[in-house]
Write an enzyme that holds these catalytic residues in place. Structure first.
Site, PDB file in Angstrom:
ATOM      1  N   ARG A  76      62.029  56.660 -26.750  1.00 35.87           N
ATOM      2  CA  ARG A  76      61.492  57.236 -27.978  1.00 35.87           C
ATOM      3  C   ARG A  76      62.395  58.331 -28.563  1.00 35.87           C
ATOM      4  O   ARG A  76      62.082  58.903 -29.589  1.00 35.87           O
ATOM      5  CB  ARG A  76      60.107  57.836 -27.713  1.00 35.87           C
ATOM      6  N   HIS A 129      69.663  58.690 -10.159  1.00 32.43           N
ATOM      7  CA  HIS A 129      70.870  57.850 -10.083  1.00 32.43           C
ATOM      8  C   HIS A 129      71.493  57.817 -11.479  1.00 32.43           C
ATOM      9  O   HIS A 129      71.305  56.844 -12.227  1.00 32.43           O
ATOM     10  CB  HIS A 129      70.491  56.443  -9.616  1.00 32.43           C
ATOM     11  N   ARG A 151      73.739  56.951 -14.233  1.00 35.91           N
ATOM     12  CA  ARG A 151      74.766  55.907 -14.401  1.00 35.91           C
ATOM     13  C   ARG A 151      75.736  56.345 -15.488  1.00 35.91           C
ATOM     14  O   ARG A 151      75.379  57.154 -16.346  1.00 35.91           O
ATOM     15  CB  ARG A 151      74.086  54.574 -14.717  1.00 35.91           C
ATOM     16  N   HIS A 183      69.525  55.996 -18.365  1.00 35.70           N
ATOM     17  CA  HIS A 183      68.239  56.647 -18.023  1.00 35.70           C
ATOM     18  C   HIS A 183      68.487  58.124 -17.721  1.00 35.70           C
ATOM     19  O   HIS A 183      68.429  58.954 -18.616  1.00 35.70           O
ATOM     20  CB  HIS A 183      67.433  55.882 -16.959  1.00 35.70           C
ATOM     21  N   GLU A 224      72.346  59.840  -6.481  1.00 36.68           N
ATOM     22  CA  GLU A 224      72.999  58.582  -6.117  1.00 36.68           C
ATOM     23  C   GLU A 224      73.981  58.154  -7.201  1.00 36.68           C
ATOM     24  O   GLU A 224      73.739  58.410  -8.386  1.00 36.68           O
ATOM     25  CB  GLU A 224      71.951  57.473  -5.962  1.00 36.68           C
ATOM     26  N   THR A 258      71.053  47.017 -12.046  1.00 37.88           N
ATOM     27  CA  THR A 258      70.636  47.962 -11.018  1.00 37.88           C
ATOM     28  C   THR A 258      71.578  47.761  -9.832  1.00 37.88           C
ATOM     29  O   THR A 258      72.434  46.876  -9.859  1.00 37.88           O
ATOM     30  CB  THR A 258      69.159  47.737 -10.629  1.00 37.88           C
ATOM     31  N   HIS A 302      65.476  50.539  -2.237  1.00 38.14           N
ATOM     32  CA  HIS A 302      65.579  49.491  -3.262  1.00 38.14           C
ATOM     33  C   HIS A 302      64.442  48.482  -3.099  1.00 38.14           C
ATOM     34  O   HIS A 302      64.373  47.760  -2.114  1.00 38.14           O
ATOM     35  CB  HIS A 302      66.917  48.757  -3.275  1.00 38.14           C
ATOM     36  N   ASP A 303      63.589  48.489  -4.097  1.00 39.74           N
ATOM     37  CA  ASP A 303      62.441  47.573  -4.153  1.00 39.74           C
ATOM     38  C   ASP A 303      61.426  47.792  -3.040  1.00 39.74           C
ATOM     39  O   ASP A 303      60.628  46.888  -2.742  1.00 39.74           O
ATOM     40  CB  ASP A 303      62.893  46.112  -4.185  1.00 39.74           C
TER      41      ASP A 303
HETATM   42  C1  DXP Z   1      70.693  52.806  -5.017  1.00 33.25           C
HETATM   43  C2  DXP Z   1      69.543  52.007  -5.361  1.00 33.25           C
HETATM   44  O1  DXP Z   1      69.051  51.280  -4.612  1.00 33.25           O
HETATM   45  C3  DXP Z   1      68.899  51.977  -6.630  1.00 33.25           C
HETATM   46  O2  DXP Z   1      67.640  51.515  -6.457  1.00 33.25           O
HETATM   47  C4  DXP Z   1      68.914  52.912  -7.680  1.00 33.25           C
HETATM   48  O3  DXP Z   1      68.952  54.211  -7.387  1.00 33.25           O
HETATM   49  C5  DXP Z   1      67.979  52.545  -8.784  1.00 33.25           C
HETATM   50  O4  DXP Z   1      68.720  52.537  -9.909  1.00 33.25           O
HETATM   51  P1  DXP Z   1      68.129  51.989 -11.277  1.00 33.25           P
HETATM   52  O5  DXP Z   1      66.892  52.796 -11.554  1.00 33.25           O
HETATM   53  O6  DXP Z   1      69.215  52.238 -12.242  1.00 33.25           O
HETATM   54  O7  DXP Z   1      67.788  50.550 -11.070  1.00 33.25           O
HETATM   55  N1  LIG Z   2      67.859  54.385  -3.390  1.00 31.62           N
HETATM   56  C1  LIG Z   2      66.839  53.578  -3.909  1.00 31.62           C
HETATM   57  C2  LIG Z   2      66.084  54.264  -4.949  1.00 31.62           C
HETATM   58  O1  LIG Z   2      66.326  55.413  -5.246  1.00 31.62           O
HETATM   59  C3  LIG Z   2      64.979  53.600  -5.649  1.00 31.62           C
HETATM   60  O2  LIG Z   2      65.137  52.236  -5.786  1.00 31.62           O
HETATM   61  P1  LIG Z   2      63.968  51.435  -6.506  1.00 31.62           P
HETATM   62  O3  LIG Z   2      62.677  51.794  -5.803  1.00 31.62           O
HETATM   63  O4  LIG Z   2      63.928  51.895  -7.934  1.00 31.62           O
HETATM   64  O5  LIG Z   2      64.314  49.997  -6.337  1.00 31.62           O
END
Ligand code: DXP
Ligand SMILES: NCC(=O)COP(=O)(O)O
EC number: 2.6.99.2
Length: 237
Positions: free
Chosen positions: A18, A43, A45, A50, A70, A100, A190-191
């Site tokens: 927004r 994280h 980028r 974001h 990260e 990602t 991650h996930d």
């Molecule tokens: C390092 C990792 O696992 C990621 O999940 C990350 O930090 C997520 O980044 P995004 O939010 O950009 O997908």
């Molecule tokens: N290092 C993983 C992280 O910060 C979060 O990953 P996700 O839960 O967004 O996939």
């Protein structure tokens, strides 16, 4: 005891959509900590789609739990982390155009690079972690870089678990066992989600920290939406 670090990338995604400052990223981090989060992960980028580099600076005085940044250690990222001095930096080998994070480091191929980068962060009092796939040779390679910790890349586990394949935990268990033998601290992410986190935590010895963002924010929407709709209906009576 496994620490929960809340990844707030998605809050910045929503804000950026927004162009204003709602939701406020720093305010969200403060509330997350008030609600029990034991760490905040971002994280940033390179395209700042974001989290922006300025968010990383603005968060510094407000994150009183563990602050984890990260990213891929390109020069701009290294400069930022050395300026902000978070508790921990997690190195992730993601391409600029990756949607990602989608792979762990090749710790053997990039050994010399990782040794140099890790040493620089450690010289500045920043704990280091490197993102790795659950592959024994990569864990051994991680040890040789001098990193304090590894972060196990859990996308494959999460995907297989959702299909009912609990055997997907095996490479993670074996990797964790080796990391423990080598005296490497173990993080994961991650996930990870409410659905798959308990089994993972129970099976992985000495899991120090998980960082969770995408599922945690999605789950918060679903678990909160009924309440908020009722609040609107009450206002409209
Ligand atoms: C390092 C990792 O696992 C990621 O999940 C990350 O930090 C997520 O980044 P995004 O939010 O950009 O997908
Ligand atoms: N290092 C993983 C992280 O910060 C979060 O990953 P996700 O839960 O967004 O996939």
């Amino acid at each position: 005891m496994t620490k929960l670090s809340v990844n707030i990338n998605k809050i910045a995604t929503l804000r950026n959509s927004r162009g204003g400052d709602v939701p406020n990223v720093v305010g969200f981090a403060k509330d997350a900590q008030r609600f029990g989060a034991e760490g905040i992960t971002i994280h940033p980028r390179p395209d700042e789609r974001h989290i922006r580099y300025q968010d990383a600076r603005d968060l510094k005085p407000e994150v009183y739990t563990e602050y984890n940044i990260e990213g891929n250690p390109v020069k701009s990222f290294m400069d930022l982390v050395l300026e902000v001095k978070p508790t921990q930096v997690t190195l992730v080998p993601d391409a600029v155009d990756a949607i990602t994070s989608n792979a762990g480091w090749d710790t053997i191929k990039h050994k010399d690079f990782l040794i140099d980068v890790i040493q620089e962060f450690k010289n500045n009092g920043i704990r280091t972690s490197i993102f790795v796939d659950p592959v024994l040779a990569q864990i051994e390679g991680a040890k040789l870089t001098g990193t304090d910790r590894i972060e196990l890349y859990t996308e494959a586990y999460a995907h297989q678990y959702s299909l009912g394949n609990k055997d997907a935990i095996k490479p993670y268990f074996e990797s964790a066992r080796l990391a423990n033998e080598l005296d490497l601290g173990i993080n994961a992410g991650h996930d990870l989600s409410l659905e798959n986190i308990k089994f993972f935590k129970d099976e992985i010895p000495n899991l120090l920290e998980v960082s969770i963002g995408h599922a945690l924010i999605t789950e918060s929407l679903y678990l909160g939406v009924e309440n908020v709709i009722q609040m609107y209906l009450n206002k409209l009576k």
